[in-house]
Design an enzyme around this catalytic site. Structure first.
Site, PDB file in Angstrom:
ATOM      1  CD1 TRP A 100      -0.140  -1.692   3.090  1.00 39.10           C
ATOM      2  CD2 TRP A 100       0.514   0.728   3.184  1.00 39.10           C
ATOM      3  NE1 TRP A 100       0.694  -1.380   4.260  1.00 39.10           N
ATOM      4  CE2 TRP A 100       1.011  -0.080   4.471  1.00 39.10           C
ATOM      5  CE3 TRP A 100       0.834   2.127   3.349  1.00 39.10           C
ATOM      6  CZ2 TRP A 100       1.537   0.508   5.449  1.00 39.10           C
ATOM      7  CZ3 TRP A 100       1.651   2.699   4.208  1.00 39.10           C
ATOM      8  CH2 TRP A 100       1.881   1.808   5.230  1.00 39.10           C
TER       9      TRP A 100
ATOM     10  CE  LYS B 126      -4.780  -9.900  -0.903  1.00 39.27           C
ATOM     11  NZ  LYS B 126      -4.307  -8.361  -0.492  1.00 39.27           N
TER      12      LYS B 126
ATOM     13  CB  SER C  39      -2.098  -3.520  -0.220  1.00 44.25           C
ATOM     14  OG  SER C  39      -2.533  -3.230   1.273  1.00 44.25           O
TER      15      SER C  39
ATOM     16  CB  SER D  85       5.607  -7.015   6.412  1.00 39.93           C
ATOM     17  OG  SER D  85       4.795  -8.134   6.296  1.00 39.93           O
TER      18      SER D  85
ATOM     19  CD  GLU E  83      11.757  -4.009  -2.426  1.00 40.67           C
ATOM     20  OE1 GLU E  83      11.083  -3.157  -1.684  1.00 40.67           O
ATOM     21  OE2 GLU E  83      12.415  -3.711  -3.723  1.00 40.67           O
TER      22      GLU E  83
ATOM     23  CB  CYS F 297      10.917  -0.709   0.897  1.00 39.35           C
ATOM     24  SG  CYS F 297       8.962  -1.213   0.477  1.00 39.35           S
TER      25      CYS F 297
END
Length: 477
Positions: free
Chosen positions: A148, A172, A174, A223, A244, A278
């Protein structure tokens, strides 16, 4: 209010038997998006539908696939304002930053559209009477699960690379940014043959079903715990996994650097997108010689940031994505204070609606604190004072993560040591963000596996086949 529809097998509005999920505006808690929740059975039907068109898309000429991706980039450009506004509404990113993410995604699509047709295999030199070569081929059905925090830029990278190399994709987005994913899928669908891209929405259960499905690749950005769960689920089908995951990126501030300039770099790295990046700066190791002036300047920078709704053009620091995430961030700060750290600015829960959290500077930190060791993903800058560059590098390297690191130094020998010794995918010297186009790196440890960006991502979505052809009876052709 966005009302999201799924796209399965070329049909909009399919599925959603498990009910709906609702996204709330992180500014005031109002309803922003409703989206269907795909069941495991619907995921299976989507995979089967994708299998039905995979061979035709794989057989499409590379130049035609590239042309389709260029058309998709055009469609995304036409929807750019809508995509940026949806991103801001769903996760709070300042509107200018959201537009930047859309522009980055468009550029990535065009880059892959140009690079993909030029890729080829290689000829092997064996028996002169035979033909030997190696050639890349699509892997088949790719599941793409995206985050997201930068939903358009990340999705465009993975979707573009997978599609242009001849794979069909199940995307898909978030559960915190389904409307952004829906708008993006509409743009792509207008440029692609029916069924080549499907959109599935839902929460963790939908993602788990997709990761465990009979697909050929699962690509995930998000995550570390989710990435590990995806890898475990995909082991059952033998799908290739690209990850990642999270990070806790260090910033090393060497002796002799301008502390005010260094504080500006640190503020940018720690507070951009409210720390929800990130490769955000998550921990700072500053040499004792410049520590006091550095922290004072960082505190000043943090206090000067203008906080507010992302849709306000003056906002520099928007809200966190939701209150649950804000509670996690604040819990780490509170725990560090209980262990002896000191909040220099921020660190308090604001009154009023929404999930705002102030830019926070915490000093007197130790390397073993959870605030330093774990991923925070919020606008928090924990500072650890060190007595040497060697100590800073040891601490920076001592992490369960290995995504990126930044070093601020005036010493070329220290810069050389840093990029050689730090066990991370990307090392940046004297700039927290930036780098040449098409850069690609392998994250390490808990931060993932496989290339996530650059031309090398095209290779991740293909399988190399070796071919040997002889004339019958040992004759020459």
């Amino acid at each position: 209010m966005y009302t999201v529809a799924q796209l399965i097998g070329g049909v909009w509005g399919a599925g959603g038997e498990a009910g709906e999920l609702v996204v709330h505006d992180p500014v005031d808690g109002s309803r922003v998006t409703s989206a269907p929740v795909a069941t495991a059975d619907e995921v299976g039907k989507a995979v089967a539908a994708a299998r039905g068109v995979a061979a035709e898309w794989a057989a499409t000429a590379p130049a035609e696939r590239a042309a389709a991706l260029h058309r998709a980039a055009d469609a995304v450009a036409e929807a750019a304002d809508d995509l940026a506004r949806a991103t801001t509404a769903e996760m709070g990113k300042p509107l200018a930053d959201a537009r930047g993410g859309v522009e980055a995604g468009i550029a990535t699509l065009r880059q892959y559209a140009e690079l993909a047709p030029a890729r080829g295999g290689r000829t092997l030199h064996g028996d002169p009477a035979a033909i030997d070569f190696m050639t890349p081929q699509p892997r088949g059905v790719v599941a793409v699960i995206t985050p997201w925090n930068d939903p358009v830029a990340v999705s465009c990278g993975l979707l573009g690379a997978a599609l242009v190399t001849g794979n069909v994709v199940l995307h898909k987005p978030s559960e915190r940014a389904p409307a952004t994913g829906w708008l993006l899928a509409r743009a792509f669908d207008a440029a692609l043959p029916a069924g080549v891209l499907s959109l599935l929405t839902g929460g963790p259960e939908t993602g788990a079903a997709l990761a465990a499905a009979e697909v050929d690749v699962v690509a995930h950005v998000g995550s570390t715990p989710t990435g590990r769960a995806i890898a475990a689920a995909a082991a059952g089908s033998g799908a290739k996994v690209l990850l990642e995951n999270g990070g806790s990126d260090p910033l090393v501030v060497d002796a002799g650097v301008d502390p005010v300039w260094a504080a500006g770099q640190a503020a940018q790295g720690a507070f951009a997108n409210a720390g929800q990046i990130c490769v955000a700066v998550e921990r700072i190791y500053v040499h004792r010689d410049v520590a006091e002036d550095f922290v004072d300047a960082l505190v000043e920078r943090a206090r000067a940031l203008r906080s507010g709704p992302g849709r306000d053009p003056d906002t520099e620091l928007g809200p966190l994505v939701d209150r649950r995430h804000r509670d996690q961030v604040h819990g780490q700060v509170t725990a560090a204070v209980a262990e002896g750290a000191r909040v220099r600015t921020g660190g308090t829960l604001p009154d009023g609606p929404g999930s705002f959290y102030p830019a926070t500077v915490v000093d007197d930190c130790r390397h073993d604190m959870a605030l330093v060791r774990e991923e925070t993903f919020g606008p928090v800058a924990p500072v650890v004072v060190v007595d040497s560059f060697s100590e800073a590098l040891r601490c920076a390297a001592d992490s369960p993560y290995g995504l990126a690191a930044t070093v601020l130094t005036g010493s070329m020998s220290h810069a050389q040591r840093a990029w050689r010794e730090l066990p991370v995918g990307t090392v940046k010297v004297n700039s927290v963000f930036g780098g040449a186009p098409a850069g690609a790196a392998h994250p390490r440890r808990g931060s993932g596996q496989g290339f996530g960006y650059g031309p090398e991502l095209l290779d991740e979505f293909t399988a190399t086949k070796a071919v040997h052809i002889e004339a019958p009876g040992g004759r020459h052709w």
